[in-house]
Design a protein around this motif. Sequence first.
Motif, PDB file in Angstrom:
ATOM      1  N   HIS A   5     -14.118  -2.524  -1.979  1.00 39.17           N
ATOM      2  CA  HIS A   5     -13.108  -1.730  -2.605  1.00 39.17           C
ATOM      3  C   HIS A   5     -12.710  -2.660  -4.037  1.00 39.17           C
ATOM      4  O   HIS A   5     -12.265  -1.663  -4.793  1.00 39.17           O
ATOM      5  CB  HIS A   5     -12.147  -1.540  -1.827  1.00 39.17           C
ATOM      6  CG  HIS A   5     -11.039  -0.542  -2.066  1.00 39.17           C
ATOM      7  ND1 HIS A   5     -11.461   0.881  -2.028  1.00 39.17           N
ATOM      8  CD2 HIS A   5      -9.810  -0.417  -2.545  1.00 39.17           C
ATOM      9  CE1 HIS A   5     -10.600   1.588  -2.531  1.00 39.17           C
ATOM     10  NE2 HIS A   5      -9.396   0.879  -2.921  1.00 39.17           N
ATOM     11  N   LEU A  59       0.753  -1.290   0.060  1.00 35.37           N
ATOM     12  CA  LEU A  59      -0.137  -0.174  -0.030  1.00 35.37           C
ATOM     13  C   LEU A  59       0.763   1.198   0.063  1.00 35.37           C
ATOM     14  O   LEU A  59       0.642   2.247  -0.961  1.00 35.37           O
ATOM     15  CB  LEU A  59      -0.972  -0.040   1.197  1.00 35.37           C
ATOM     16  CG  LEU A  59      -1.724   1.217   1.452  1.00 35.37           C
ATOM     17  CD1 LEU A  59      -2.695   1.544   0.498  1.00 35.37           C
ATOM     18  CD2 LEU A  59      -2.180   1.002   2.960  1.00 35.37           C
ATOM     19  N   ALA A 117      -1.986   4.028   6.858  1.00 33.27           N
ATOM     20  CA  ALA A 117      -3.111   4.374   5.881  1.00 33.27           C
ATOM     21  C   ALA A 117      -3.521   5.776   5.529  1.00 33.27           C
ATOM     22  O   ALA A 117      -3.727   6.068   4.756  1.00 33.27           O
ATOM     23  CB  ALA A 117      -4.613   3.739   6.913  1.00 33.27           C
ATOM     24  N   SER A 158      -0.915  -0.132  -5.153  1.00 34.74           N
ATOM     25  CA  SER A 158      -1.140   0.434  -4.139  1.00 34.74           C
ATOM     26  C   SER A 158      -2.590   0.113  -3.237  1.00 34.74           C
ATOM     27  O   SER A 158      -2.610  -0.459  -2.354  1.00 34.74           O
ATOM     28  CB  SER A 158      -0.926   1.732  -4.123  1.00 34.74           C
ATOM     29  OG  SER A 158      -1.480   2.319  -2.884  1.00 34.74           O
ATOM     30  N   HIS A 159      -3.599   0.027  -4.512  1.00 36.93           N
ATOM     31  CA  HIS A 159      -4.950  -0.194  -3.828  1.00 36.93           C
ATOM     32  C   HIS A 159      -4.968  -1.720  -3.731  1.00 36.93           C
ATOM     33  O   HIS A 159      -5.843  -2.257  -2.888  1.00 36.93           O
ATOM     34  CB  HIS A 159      -5.825   0.278  -5.131  1.00 36.93           C
ATOM     35  CG  HIS A 159      -6.112   1.694  -5.059  1.00 36.93           C
ATOM     36  ND1 HIS A 159      -7.157   2.327  -4.247  1.00 36.93           N
ATOM     37  CD2 HIS A 159      -5.427   2.858  -5.686  1.00 36.93           C
ATOM     38  CE1 HIS A 159      -7.184   3.620  -4.306  1.00 36.93           C
ATOM     39  NE2 HIS A 159      -6.096   3.923  -5.225  1.00 36.93           N
ATOM     40  N   SER A 181      -2.077   8.824  -2.346  1.00 35.59           N
ATOM     41  CA  SER A 181      -2.724   8.633  -3.511  1.00 35.59           C
ATOM     42  C   SER A 181      -3.736   9.974  -4.095  1.00 35.59           C
ATOM     43  O   SER A 181      -3.761  10.057  -5.242  1.00 35.59           O
ATOM     44  CB  SER A 181      -4.056   7.508  -3.010  1.00 35.59           C
ATOM     45  OG  SER A 181      -5.078   8.522  -2.297  1.00 35.59           O
ATOM     46  N   LEU A 215      -4.032  -2.275  -0.379  1.00 35.86           N
ATOM     47  CA  LEU A 215      -5.062  -1.763   0.447  1.00 35.86           C
ATOM     48  C   LEU A 215      -5.997  -2.851   0.716  1.00 35.86           C
ATOM     49  O   LEU A 215      -6.235  -3.304   1.828  1.00 35.86           O
ATOM     50  CB  LEU A 215      -5.713  -0.497  -0.135  1.00 35.86           C
ATOM     51  CG  LEU A 215      -6.691   0.215   0.801  1.00 35.86           C
ATOM     52  CD1 LEU A 215      -6.922   1.650   0.113  1.00 35.86           C
ATOM     53  CD2 LEU A 215      -7.989  -0.373   0.817  1.00 35.86           C
ATOM     54  N   HIS A 265     -12.504  -0.096  -6.829  1.00 36.39           N
ATOM     55  CA  HIS A 265     -11.415  -0.224  -7.739  1.00 36.39           C
ATOM     56  C   HIS A 265     -11.618  -0.546  -9.073  1.00 36.39           C
ATOM     57  O   HIS A 265     -10.957   0.257 -10.019  1.00 36.39           O
ATOM     58  CB  HIS A 265     -10.219  -0.786  -7.274  1.00 36.39           C
ATOM     59  CG  HIS A 265      -8.890  -0.740  -7.692  1.00 36.39           C
ATOM     60  ND1 HIS A 265      -8.453  -1.942  -8.348  1.00 36.39           N
ATOM     61  CD2 HIS A 265      -8.190   0.208  -7.966  1.00 36.39           C
ATOM     62  CE1 HIS A 265      -7.125  -1.462  -8.931  1.00 36.39           C
ATOM     63  NE2 HIS A 265      -7.051  -0.204  -8.580  1.00 36.39           N
ATOM     64  N   PHE A 314     -12.158   1.511   5.051  1.00 34.56           N
ATOM     65  CA  PHE A 314     -10.657   0.923   5.437  1.00 34.56           C
ATOM     66  C   PHE A 314     -10.438   1.896   6.500  1.00 34.56           C
ATOM     67  O   PHE A 314      -9.602   1.364   7.662  1.00 34.56           O
ATOM     68  CB  PHE A 314      -9.894   1.446   4.178  1.00 34.56           C
ATOM     69  CG  PHE A 314      -8.424   1.184   4.492  1.00 34.56           C
ATOM     70  CD1 PHE A 314      -7.906   0.158   5.062  1.00 34.56           C
ATOM     71  CD2 PHE A 314      -7.635   2.362   4.141  1.00 34.56           C
ATOM     72  CE1 PHE A 314      -6.535   0.059   5.191  1.00 34.56           C
ATOM     73  CE2 PHE A 314      -6.087   2.377   4.214  1.00 34.56           C
ATOM     74  CZ  PHE A 314      -5.723   1.122   4.775  1.00 34.56           C
ATOM     75  N   ALA A 353      -0.737   6.739   3.175  1.00 39.08           N
ATOM     76  CA  ALA A 353      -0.846   6.279   1.827  1.00 39.08           C
ATOM     77  C   ALA A 353      -2.018   7.096   1.074  1.00 39.08           C
ATOM     78  O   ALA A 353      -1.879   7.159  -0.022  1.00 39.08           O
ATOM     79  CB  ALA A 353      -1.050   4.931   1.614  1.00 39.08           C
ATOM     80  N   SER A 354      -2.938   7.471   1.951  1.00 40.36           N
ATOM     81  CA  SER A 354      -4.001   7.863   1.357  1.00 40.36           C
ATOM     82  C   SER A 354      -3.569   9.585   0.908  1.00 40.36           C
ATOM     83  O   SER A 354      -4.134   9.963  -0.653  1.00 40.36           O
ATOM     84  CB  SER A 354      -5.113   8.035   2.443  1.00 40.36           C
ATOM     85  OG  SER A 354      -6.352   8.472   1.693  1.00 40.36           O
ATOM     86  N   LYS A 386     -12.878   3.786   1.157  1.00 40.87           N
ATOM     87  CA  LYS A 386     -11.590   4.355   1.967  1.00 40.87           C
ATOM     88  C   LYS A 386     -12.080   4.579   3.407  1.00 40.87           C
ATOM     89  O   LYS A 386     -11.435   4.276   4.505  1.00 40.87           O
ATOM     90  CB  LYS A 386     -11.295   5.597   1.229  1.00 40.87           C
ATOM     91  CG  LYS A 386      -9.757   6.050   1.993  1.00 40.87           C
ATOM     92  CD  LYS A 386      -8.971   6.965   1.129  1.00 40.87           C
ATOM     93  CE  LYS A 386      -8.409   6.334  -0.166  1.00 40.87           C
ATOM     94  NZ  LYS A 386      -7.489   7.271  -0.675  1.00 40.87           N
TER      95      LYS A 386
END
Lengths: 525, 972
Positions: free
Chosen positions: B332, B286, B415, B309-310, B422, B313, B336, B398, B418-419, B395
């Motif tokens: 997700h 991720l 988290a 990356s997703h 993104s 996740l 995705h 998550f 990484a978000s 998300k």
Amino acid sequence: MTHLVIAPIIIPLFAGALMMLLGERRRVLQTALGLAATAALVVVAAMLLLRADGASAAEVQLYRLGNWPSSFGIVLVLDRLSALMLVLASVLGLAAHVFALARWDRAGAHFHPLFQFQLMGLNGAFLAGDLFNLFVFFEVMLAASYGLALHGSGTARVRAGLHYIAINLAASLVFLVGVSVIYGVAGTLNMADLAARMHDIAAEDRALLETGCAILGVAFLIKAAMWPVGFWLPGTYGAASAPAAAILSLLSKVGIYAVLRLWLLLFGDEAGASSGFGGTWLMLGGLATIAFGSLAVLATQNMARLAGACVIVSSGTLLAALGAGQVAVTGGALFYMTSSVLAIAALFLLIELIERGREVGADVLAVTREAFGEGAEEEYLDDDEEIGVAIPAIMALLGLGFMACALLLAGLPPLSGFLAKFAILAPLIGTGADGLPATTWAVLAALILSGLACLIAMTRVGMDAFWAAPGPPPRVAMAEILPVAGLLALCLGLTLMAGPVMRYMHDTAAGLHAPAGYVGGVMRP
Amino acid sequence: MSDSLLLLSLVALPFLGALAASLLATHARNAAAYLAGGVALAGLALVWTAYPTISQGGVLRAEFAWVPQLGLNFVLRMDGLAWLFAGMVTGIGALVVVYARYYMSTEDPVPRFFAFLLAFMGAMCGLVLSGNLIQLAFFWEMTSLFSFLLIGYWHHTQAARDGARIALTVTATGGLCLFAGLLLIGHIVGSHDLDVVLASGDAIRNHPLYLPALVLVLLGALTKSAQFPFHFWLPHAMAAPTPVSAYLHSATLVKVGLFLMVRLWPVMAGTDAWFWIVGTAGLITLLVGAYVAIFQHDLKGLLAYSTISHLGLITLLLGLNSHLALVAAIFHILNHATFKASLFMAAGIIDHESGTRDIRRLSGLNRTMPFTGRLALVAAAAMAGVPLLNGFISKEMFFEEALSADGLLVLPLVAMLASAFSVTYSLRFIHGTFFGPDPQDLPRQPHEPPAWMRFPVEILVLGCIFVGVLPAATVGPFLDLAARSVLGEATPYYSLAVWHGVNLPLVMSMIALGGGVVLYMALQKHLRSGIEGPPLIRRLEGRRIFERALVFLSWRLARRLEGVLGTRRLQQQLRMVLLLALAAGGFAAWHRGVGPGNLVPQGVDPVIALVWVVGAACALGAAWQAKFHRFAAIMLLGGAGLVVCITFVWFSAPDLALTQLLVEVVTTVLLVLGLRWLPKRMDKPGATGVEVVTISRRLRDLAIAIAAGLGMAALAFAVMTRTPPDLLAQHFLARAYTEGGGTNVVNVILVDFRAFDTLGEIFVLGAVALTVFALLRRFRPAPESVEVPEQQRDQSARDAERPDRRDGDTVADWLLVPSVLTRLLFPVICILAVHLLLRGHDQPGGGFAAGLVASIAIILQYMIGGAAWTEEKLRVLPLRWMGTGLLLAGGVGLASLFFGMPFLTTYFAYADLPWIGRVPTASALLFDIGVFALVVGATVLMLIALAHQSVRGHRAERRAETAPRALVPGED
């Protein structure tokens, strides 16, 4: 129709002898005769297979030559295993023969009679119920194979062929020594009789008898190309002409056949103190052979040698599976053997067609390109590169065939290679609440890793031949593409019809693991 | 429609479509596209048909017998999860087909492309519908295979080839591991059937093999879903045409690993091992994926890393061992797939219309492609997790799960980080491409794509918005079905809503959004500098490490090991043969111990002992001289053979002795004739001192030889000092006359009891003769052997010295006395041969010996008279002889079939001949005549092959003098 059992031997026998009388000038007649004979063999073998399958598990078909009783005459024995091998031999024979008609049969003298003798030797070896007769047919098979291995001449072929002859003469000597010792101790050459006597061999003689069997086993293992006595194989098969290599690839399976037949017959549960003799060594030898074969697969750049190395892997797999000594595993091994024999033969035929269009030694560059081409960064494609290249139909066919062979040998779906490995592994692993013994782990690892090695090597070579540096499309005759397609179609058939095929293999294995039926069938008065 | 038909056609249709597409003409792009689209839509319709059953919580199941012996049936099984995936595969597949129709160039041979695509779709359907683990592995590898072909579609480029090869190697290796892992599960559960496996969660988790099985299965799943450290294949797979990327890397190939983890979640998850392996892999992936994505300059590269990356996740969610996390993961997966597929397509449109995908060259496309720009904006916002879009909701879930995972502060922090990443890369994608000044010198003038090319993007983006705004009403029921099919009764309560009030996840989302924007602005300068690769870990390129390792393992190491463990040299191979035979025999004998025999050896007779001393000396001498003095070695070998012959006589075996003698004579002569063409090997004494290595090698070989000899002697002794109670030979002795009609037991054995062996052996001889002939006909002697031999040169030189003789007189001279004698002897020898042949059944002789005698007669003529002279007088057509012999011998065997007896049954009677009287005649005699003819033919064929080597040699010298004549049938 009791005489049908001997037909697989006498059809090529008379065809070959007639061809010698006809002489090489009457080529059309020779060719027609040969085709008729090989086609007839396929029909006969199929009929025999049906007949063997129709019998109850323990029953065997007996043919007494010269009408002498089994106790001292020569007998031919047909059971499911023999029938299976006969079918394989005849199918391979037909494929190789048709393939050879396009051009190879004119590459040297006397191809046609030698080819018939080769089939005769193979069929005889599969039917023999007598050790010395087995030796004789080994010799017929080998004598013809010397000719076929050398067929087409050329330095590489002669060098490899002479090595092959030397090794096999040594192996024949070992064979004879083994047979003599067995005869001297047990007093019989009939395999069933020998198995029957096994239990009551005097204690002071047993070791000697086992020595004879061990020496005999070495002879078979040389043929089966077990490590460390199988180094002759990739060179010889790689150098031989394509149709010869295709049929030679079955010869190593004759070694496997002999081990399978004799080991289970002589050292089964009823063999008294000798029961299970040498099983561990078969397993270990098989594992070592798989390891060496996988290394050889990776280490070779030449396509034909690569195919040869695949033969070694396949031999090793079979030996290891047989060494396990379980009925269901043996059944799986038989399925594997069928699949790999067809695949390897197809590969040998195919390689010649692929190589035909390429410059000599083109595949040598495959690895080096991969090894040193990593610096070439092509992140963005030019526009004209974003247009696919049409592949000529013939290259597409060859590519498809090569891919099929790669899948079969690596044990990947959708063709029968995957099922074959599963058929060995599933019963070997079995079920239970405990962990697995070390040997099972070893076989599992060996089969998986050897498949991986095949995959890596064949992707490397195949991508180079078809994608990176394809030569001009080779001129390929219909007679050359058809046999390959036929062999691969059979593999597809094995996948689709896996149920009935596997049922046959399991029946075969059950018969082999219960030799009393065989012994009783042969020795009945 | 019945369940089984529905399921079967869902799997089979794409494959049939692929087959049909591959048969289309090279440029039939419309036909191929319609075909592929039709198949995909039909698949989608089939999936929809199944909805009524699935929505009731039902499971469609169809079972076909495949390999029942191995417990492997072809089981298709559709529950909520499979239904969802099948819908995704066919639905997005249909959109991709539409897109590809416009994306691929008109000159591209697209039927191949669509064939691969359909086959891949079929493999995917088969995989998600598999109701048997082995069948799952089967389709799993097929997806690897077809993705390989798709990625390598533009195989004329290096990038496509490398990408395809790496993808295949990594995913197929994983697939093999998975296969092993599934086999282990089979061991634990006792079945490979999915229903059975899913019901045995406790048994699996408590089994000693749980950990190995878990590791192997996860190796498969993590490689396929591009999880760290196996993620590197995915960016390189971007060399594929964009429709392929849109399909494989959004909805299908990479989701397969996740699918498997979800599928086996009920039985394999819930342990610490699962948490640590899956969670760690997901977490690292991720973060690293998002970080690297920021610094990609290629649009597709950026999307590739964001995909990684997703996927990380989702993997992380699966690793958390929480039911709610599983629901979030499935959600997700769906989200995705929608936004990533649309983004890939948008990137492809940009590439297609502007000619580049490099963000550094692109800018301000919003003015020329406004509609595409808006679509991409929405999709990218969904990827970044902007509220009111689908990405936001999953998300949020998550974040919530990351917070509730017990006591680990690192999870929410990572988290959030990484978000934020993104957000940054999403911004970069949109801002870098569509905003800013007008682009400079693009390869093409950008403009909006054809409406149908944009259509799939529009559909997907609409999906993003609908789900984002009204999650419970749109996707809610489907998600619920999938989650229930995995968790069953244990499905937790969850709420799909845009607004949950101000809570911690929302705060985290806002921080991530803000942080991402700030980060993007901060990085502007660095990004504009155009440096390749991400800072800090630029040198750590997975692919390079992988390639190095692969080349090392699969090439350098393998080669070295092959060299160490194997050999291509004949000498070493023969050594191994000998050693293995010794070891096997020795071990078997030692293992149990050989007891004493039941016969008492006789004393040694000094005479025969002396003969044997001579024989042994000959054998040793032959070995000694074999290297440099071949002629001497052959002579000595002959000596040893004679001793064997004498031994046979001594022990009253005249048949053996006779045959041995004749064989010795013929082989020695043929060998010597062949010797002429072997290049000479000269011993150079003293040229190089004998080295220690050489001596030790020879000593070793000597030791092996002695061991083998002693072993053989011991073996022979052991065998000969015992006799088994029931020996085959006793039968032969007892029945030779009464039932075989001959008093010479050896002959009766050869032509009657074991005639089949003899038949085989004459075929051996025939095959060998043919081989020798075929080999020698193409034989070109070594350069040093082409010249006239030394002896002839000497004689010719002597001729040249003397005035009364012309060059070549001596060589051409007749051996007058011997030639007269041999000519006189010829009929005598022939009569002897016939005599031996006829009396064979009762006295020493027989077809084989007779054949050898006759061929000796012919050999003599050749030797003394020369090939040309002999063939003028005596035409032997060896192939005719051989063919006739073989046919005769075989025919005798066949004849008995007409009397209803088995092959080779003999007939025996006395015939009354005029003048001669009663003569015993057995059909075996005819057989023996066949043997005779074959032996003559085969020997003469070999002789001729050798003799004509010399004739050819001479012919080459005086090519003009005499016209060559066909001397051998079949030879021109």
